[in-house]
Motif scaffolding. Sequence first.
Motif, mmCIF file in Angstrom:
data_model
loop_
_atom_site.group_PDB
_atom_site.id
_atom_site.type_symbol
_atom_site.label_atom_id
_atom_site.label_comp_id
_atom_site.label_asym_id
_atom_site.label_seq_id
_atom_site.Cartn_x
_atom_site.Cartn_y
_atom_site.Cartn_z
ATOM 1 N N ILE A 7 15.678 109.472 -22.571
ATOM 2 C CA ILE A 7 16.129 108.144 -22.257
ATOM 3 C C ILE A 7 17.346 107.787 -23.214
ATOM 4 O O ILE A 7 17.919 106.655 -22.772
ATOM 5 C CB ILE A 7 14.870 107.050 -22.242
ATOM 6 N N HIS A 8 17.442 108.153 -24.378
ATOM 7 C CA HIS A 8 18.239 107.845 -25.424
ATOM 8 C C HIS A 8 19.679 107.697 -24.863
ATOM 9 O O HIS A 8 20.536 106.531 -25.125
ATOM 10 C CB HIS A 8 18.105 108.514 -26.631
ATOM 11 N N PRO A 9 20.191 108.788 -24.422
ATOM 12 C CA PRO A 9 21.547 108.808 -23.694
ATOM 13 C C PRO A 9 21.887 107.769 -22.677
ATOM 14 O O PRO A 9 22.752 107.133 -22.489
ATOM 15 C CB PRO A 9 21.900 110.247 -23.488
ATOM 16 N N THR A 10 20.898 107.605 -21.923
ATOM 17 C CA THR A 10 20.752 106.676 -20.923
ATOM 18 C C THR A 10 21.009 105.198 -21.495
ATOM 19 O O THR A 10 21.793 104.455 -20.775
ATOM 20 C CB THR A 10 19.615 106.675 -20.007
ATOM 21 N N LEU A 11 20.232 104.818 -22.300
ATOM 22 C CA LEU A 11 20.336 103.496 -22.926
ATOM 23 C C LEU A 11 21.767 103.405 -23.579
ATOM 24 O O LEU A 11 22.262 102.206 -23.744
ATOM 25 C CB LEU A 11 19.259 103.156 -23.778
ATOM 26 N N VAL A 44 9.127 100.164 -23.074
ATOM 27 C CA VAL A 44 10.278 99.535 -23.191
ATOM 28 C C VAL A 44 9.831 98.086 -22.392
ATOM 29 O O VAL A 44 9.163 98.005 -21.642
ATOM 30 C CB VAL A 44 11.414 99.914 -22.246
ATOM 31 N N VAL A 45 10.446 96.922 -23.255
ATOM 32 C CA VAL A 45 10.282 95.690 -22.755
ATOM 33 C C VAL A 45 11.488 94.994 -22.565
ATOM 34 O O VAL A 45 12.596 95.020 -23.696
ATOM 35 C CB VAL A 45 9.550 94.767 -23.925
ATOM 36 N N VAL A 46 12.105 94.841 -21.476
ATOM 37 C CA VAL A 46 13.310 93.944 -21.084
ATOM 38 C C VAL A 46 12.989 92.587 -21.221
ATOM 39 O O VAL A 46 12.446 92.144 -20.532
ATOM 40 C CB VAL A 46 13.915 94.492 -19.659
ATOM 41 N N ILE A 47 13.934 91.892 -22.147
ATOM 42 C CA ILE A 47 13.840 90.540 -22.217
ATOM 43 C C ILE A 47 14.884 89.759 -21.210
ATOM 44 O O ILE A 47 16.275 90.233 -21.125
ATOM 45 C CB ILE A 47 14.180 89.949 -23.610
ATOM 46 N N THR A 48 14.599 88.885 -20.251
ATOM 47 C CA THR A 48 15.586 88.302 -19.255
ATOM 48 C C THR A 48 16.430 87.090 -20.001
ATOM 49 O O THR A 48 15.955 86.729 -21.144
ATOM 50 C CB THR A 48 14.685 87.778 -18.176
ATOM 51 N N ALA A 49 17.268 86.870 -19.064
ATOM 52 C CA ALA A 49 17.881 85.683 -19.415
ATOM 53 C C ALA A 49 17.379 84.493 -20.186
ATOM 54 O O ALA A 49 17.692 83.511 -20.670
ATOM 55 C CB ALA A 49 19.280 85.446 -18.689
ATOM 56 N N PRO A 97 15.466 106.853 -14.936
ATOM 57 C CA PRO A 97 16.958 107.366 -14.732
ATOM 58 C C PRO A 97 17.719 106.028 -14.790
ATOM 59 O O PRO A 97 17.236 104.788 -14.656
ATOM 60 C CB PRO A 97 16.918 107.839 -13.424
ATOM 61 N N TYR A 98 18.896 106.160 -15.015
ATOM 62 C CA TYR A 98 20.075 105.266 -15.172
ATOM 63 C C TYR A 98 19.966 104.208 -14.227
ATOM 64 O O TYR A 98 19.862 102.994 -14.412
ATOM 65 C CB TYR A 98 21.352 105.982 -15.347
ATOM 66 N N GLY A 99 19.798 104.380 -12.680
ATOM 67 C CA GLY A 99 19.900 103.598 -11.629
ATOM 68 C C GLY A 99 18.678 102.464 -11.670
ATOM 69 O O GLY A 99 18.821 101.360 -11.462
ATOM 70 N N GLN A 100 17.248 103.043 -12.154
ATOM 71 C CA GLN A 100 16.308 102.334 -11.989
ATOM 72 C C GLN A 100 16.382 101.418 -13.285
ATOM 73 O O GLN A 100 16.029 100.155 -13.049
ATOM 74 C CB GLN A 100 14.978 103.283 -12.271
ATOM 75 N N ILE A 101 16.697 101.949 -14.378
ATOM 76 C CA ILE A 101 16.768 100.923 -15.519
ATOM 77 C C ILE A 101 17.785 99.767 -15.204
ATOM 78 O O ILE A 101 17.727 98.473 -15.432
ATOM 79 C CB ILE A 101 17.215 101.529 -16.960
ATOM 80 N N MET A 102 19.073 100.028 -14.539
ATOM 81 C CA MET A 102 19.936 99.143 -14.220
ATOM 82 C C MET A 102 19.309 98.036 -13.093
ATOM 83 O O MET A 102 19.691 96.885 -13.234
ATOM 84 C CB MET A 102 21.361 99.672 -13.611
ATOM 85 N N ILE A 158 17.570 95.796 -15.274
ATOM 86 C CA ILE A 158 18.692 94.911 -15.866
ATOM 87 C C ILE A 158 19.013 93.748 -15.106
ATOM 88 O O ILE A 158 19.386 92.672 -15.361
ATOM 89 C CB ILE A 158 19.889 95.690 -16.544
ATOM 90 N N GLU A 159 19.346 94.270 -13.709
ATOM 91 C CA GLU A 159 20.045 93.233 -12.592
ATOM 92 C C GLU A 159 18.941 91.992 -12.562
ATOM 93 O O GLU A 159 19.170 90.914 -12.275
ATOM 94 C CB GLU A 159 20.410 93.847 -11.417
ATOM 95 N N ARG A 160 17.720 92.577 -12.511
ATOM 96 C CA ARG A 160 16.687 91.489 -12.287
ATOM 97 C C ARG A 160 16.512 90.607 -13.439
ATOM 98 O O ARG A 160 16.449 89.385 -13.207
ATOM 99 C CB ARG A 160 15.383 92.229 -11.885
ATOM 100 N N ALA A 161 16.765 91.030 -14.666
ATOM 101 C CA ALA A 161 16.808 90.373 -15.980
ATOM 102 C C ALA A 161 17.538 89.522 -15.876
ATOM 103 O O ALA A 161 17.649 88.206 -16.334
ATOM 104 C CB ALA A 161 16.832 91.203 -17.181
ATOM 105 N N ARG A 162 18.921 89.775 -15.433
ATOM 106 C CA ARG A 162 20.180 88.920 -15.353
ATOM 107 C C ARG A 162 19.859 87.600 -14.703
ATOM 108 O O ARG A 162 20.586 86.557 -14.848
ATOM 109 C CB ARG A 162 21.399 89.545 -14.776
ATOM 110 N N ASN A 163 19.124 87.871 -13.651
ATOM 111 C CA ASN A 163 18.946 86.738 -12.572
ATOM 112 C C ASN A 163 17.477 85.970 -12.869
ATOM 113 O O ASN A 163 16.996 85.196 -12.000
ATOM 114 C CB ASN A 163 18.878 87.173 -11.134
ATOM 115 N N ASN A 164 16.601 86.205 -13.931
ATOM 116 C CA ASN A 164 15.329 85.479 -14.270
ATOM 117 C C ASN A 164 15.720 84.946 -15.658
ATOM 118 O O ASN A 164 16.397 85.254 -16.618
ATOM 119 C CB ASN A 164 14.434 86.487 -14.332
#
Length: 231
Positions: free
Chosen positions: A87-91, A200-205, A217-222, A225-231
């Motif tokens: 996951i390191h290169p993906t992040l 991993v814990v993603v913190i939203t806006a 994979p990259y697409g799933q993490i993105m 992130i899209e969900r996090a941008r809108n919350n």
Amino acid sequence: MKTNTQGGYGIPLAIVVAGMFIAGAVIFAGGGGGTIVSDSNSSGHADALPTGEFRMPSEDDHIRGALDAPVKIVEFSDFECPFCARIHPTLTRIVEENDDVAWVYRHFPLSSIHPRALSSAVASECIAKLGGNDAFWSFAAEAFSGQRQLGDAWYREQATSFGIEASAFANCMNDRSIVTDIQADLSEATGTGGRGTPFVVVITANNQLIPFSGALPYGQIMSVIERARNN
């Protein structure tokens, strides 16, 4: 310096002893269930919302990107975990491509299955303490790209490459407060639902928490992130 040899490398005895305690803490994490934490599989999975105390990122963290970024990825990781290496290169790609995303690294050494997890975490903290944040991230990238190198001799080589004095690095490697701080990261990971690495814990806006485990994979993490941008 008193050492115990593992895999051909001399590891400070203080780290070995501390590793035994950390291994025990991980094995019994989760209360009466006695869940054994292990590497998460590469497909990953969404986790329940964290229930324990979670520290929001601060200047004390290892961070790539801006501390005030709207979205933050907090990764609890183990330098010897193969899925963490995946996951390191993906992040890395995600934080380089998205200015509104920051990445925080915290420790989750699985000493019960990775004999060099704790010593590499201590080495990374000493390199950060003596060489700075950029040196920490350079060490992390090198560690994940060549996990078979992990060991005392390689840690010293890395420290030297960052201009760190050998005696200062050796003293830091024997500093029990470093292990205590790593233990605090591990306790936070298990206390907030981590049962494998990477966690991993993603913190939203809006400071909501979205956790997941595994090397997604990259697409799933993105998508997260899209969900996090809108919350």
